[in-house]
Each structure stands twice: as C-alpha cells, then as structure tokens.
Design a protein around this motif. Sequence first.
Motif, PDB file in Angstrom:
ATOM      1  N   PRO A  45       0.807  -1.235   0.000  1.00 52.78           N
ATOM      2  CA  PRO A  45       0.000   0.000   0.000  1.00 52.78           C
ATOM      3  C   PRO A  45       0.836   1.280   0.000  1.00 52.78           C
ATOM      4  N   ASP A  60       0.634   0.686   9.685  1.00 53.89           N
ATOM      5  CA  ASP A  60      -0.461   0.754   8.703  1.00 53.89           C
ATOM      6  C   ASP A  60      -1.392   1.919   9.048  1.00 53.89           C
ATOM      7  N   TYR A  61      -1.865   2.603   8.012  1.00 51.41           N
ATOM      8  CA  TYR A  61      -2.762   3.738   8.238  1.00 51.41           C
ATOM      9  C   TYR A  61      -3.802   3.786   7.136  1.00 51.41           C
ATOM     10  N   ASP A  62      -5.050   3.776   7.524  1.00 52.95           N
ATOM     11  CA  ASP A  62      -6.146   3.893   6.558  1.00 52.95           C
ATOM     12  C   ASP A  62      -6.623   5.342   6.575  1.00 52.95           C
ATOM     13  N   SER A  78     -10.521   6.189   7.150  1.00 50.63           N
ATOM     14  CA  SER A  78     -11.096   6.052   8.495  1.00 50.63           C
ATOM     15  C   SER A  78     -10.239   6.713   9.573  1.00 50.63           C
ATOM     16  N   ARG A  85      -7.699   5.279  10.799  1.00 53.95           N
ATOM     17  CA  ARG A  85      -7.404   4.166  11.714  1.00 53.95           C
ATOM     18  C   ARG A  85      -5.994   3.613  11.456  1.00 53.95           C
ATOM     19  N   THR A  86      -5.238   3.387  12.522  1.00 57.72           N
ATOM     20  CA  THR A  86      -3.914   2.773  12.381  1.00 57.72           C
ATOM     21  C   THR A  86      -3.999   1.288  12.743  1.00 57.72           C
ATOM     22  N   HIS A  93       4.527   7.159   4.526  1.00 51.37           N
ATOM     23  CA  HIS A  93       4.019   6.156   5.468  1.00 51.37           C
ATOM     24  C   HIS A  93       4.345   6.598   6.888  1.00 51.37           C
TER      25      HIS A  93
END
Length: 313
Positions: free
Chosen positions: A38, A62-64, A67, A69-70, A101
């Motif tokens: 990603p 990871d990070y969305d 949302s 959200r991590t 990132h």
Amino acid sequence: MNRMSHAEIETKNLCDVVTHALGRAAKRPEVTSFFDEPTNTASHVVRGPTSGRCAVIDSVLDYDAASGRTATKSADKLIAFIREQGLEVEWILETHVHADHLSAAPYIKEKLGGALGIGENIRVVQDVFGKVFNAGTEFQRDGSQFDHLFIDGECFTIGDLDAVALHTPGHTPACMTYVIGDAAFVGDTLFMPDYGTARADFPGGDARTLYHSARRVLSLPGATRLFLCHDYKAPGRSEFRWETTVAAERAHNVHIHDGVSEDEFVGMRTARDAQLGMPKLILPSVQVNMRAGKFPPAEGDGQTYLKIPLNQL
Ligand SMILES: [Fe+2]
C-alpha cells in the motif's frame, strides 16, 4: 607529508568498512526485507551472521486514510520474524522523516527494545514542519524524541558489524544513508536503476544537493549492495525490487548514471518534480514521523487528532 582532507579521510573510512566486509563473511550483514505494497515501502531487518543482534530500518505503521485508523499488521510481521530468529534489536533506524508512510518505530521499540536513531538534521525538519502544523511549544524541535541523532561520518556497530552513518540530504535535509558492512541503506536517495531517484521538492529538499549525495553513495565500491526504501515497478517490470549495487546504479540509473552532469540532473529533477502531486499520506505521515512516530498529544476529550493545514503544501 601528504595530508588528507576531512572528506578524503571520511571516504577512506567508509570504503574500508565496505571493503573489509567484502573480504570477510562475518562482517557482511544478512538482510531480510518486508515490502508494504500500500505504501511501496521496503523495511529491512539487518543482522550479523554470528552476533544475534539486529537493526530495523524504516518500519511501517499501517494507516487507513479514509477512516483515520492505524494498525500494526505490517509491524507485527516484522516483530514475529525477529522473535522467531531469536534476535536482539540494537537499533531502530530511520533514514529520514518519511512523507508516504507512518513509522512503527515506537511500537517496535515498546515490543522489542532498541535505540531509535535518525540524522541530526531532524531538527531542521522539525522546525520547518513544526511551523507547517503550528505545533506549538509542546513540540520540541531539538530531536529529543529520538534516542540518538547521527552526525555525518559517525561510526557505530550492530553486534559485530561495523557501520557508518552518512548524511545524504537532498530529498529532505535530514536524509541519512546507513552503510553497514558491504550494504548501504540509502532511504530515498536512489531508487532502482530503471526508476531513478526520489523527488527533491519537499520543504527543505534540493535537487543539486541530492545530486551530490547520490554521487557520494555511488563513490562506494562497485560491489556495495544498496537497499532502497521504496519501489514502484518501472514500466515493463512486473516485480517489486529494492536491492541493487553501486555498479548497477552507476551503469544504468536512468537519472544519475555515470556521465550525467549536475546541471543535467537538476534540470531533469526540477522539471519532473513540477509534475508530481503530493504523496497521499504526506500530512499524516510527517505529522507523526517528525515526532519519532508518536502521535500528537491527546486533546481535552482524550482523543488524538491529526491536522490538515489548508493551502500550505
Ligand atoms: Fe521519503
């Protein structure tokens, strides 16, 4: 008597680390890389063949973005590998304040220990982006969020591996290359030969400076292994790759192979950068990474927020 300049001494020491390692298997690191599709980021676990000690370079949280959200799925894979191998983490290294990132450094440190290091010019980056995010006085701009700030040419060890930190600015002012045995971890200074180099248009970036940094890395022995922080698959290539050599870059790098002049490089880089949009995670990434991967302090309701400065970048 011939006297060597500081730069010559430093290059000699650097090359000694590499040539010594090229001649002795015990000084050549084993590198296990983890690719996060990603964000197109390669994270590396670097260990000596005998000591059981390792360094983690450029980890990913990871990070969305949709949302906010991590998650720690990527970091957990890396942690599981280190535990399976029975390794002790000596260093958690960042090549620079990444703009694409979030770093998982604090999470990895909490789980496995290790000293968190980055280049001393992190202070410059903190000053620039502290203003961009109007971070206020709670945000120290002295690099104190990290355990160690490397200076240019500083020697260090990972178990019985010899390493030198090299300041390679241009993509950002704080970019470092970590030369460990016969391997150099170049961050965003160079990409694969068929992809070229990283952009130099972030605040504090400079194409001319990047040229000199890249050429400095390319002055290492030709057999030096280079490990990159990113890959995007060049046109016509079907697999992600993040390892190459100095010799391959000097012969084939599409932006900066031997024979490309400083002015040619600067002209190409500047024109190309003018076409690029901002990386999609730059605002969350820099806001967290300038704090050594920690989130900004919680507000009065106990909730942590990230800011979006409008019309700044
Ligand atoms: Fe970067």
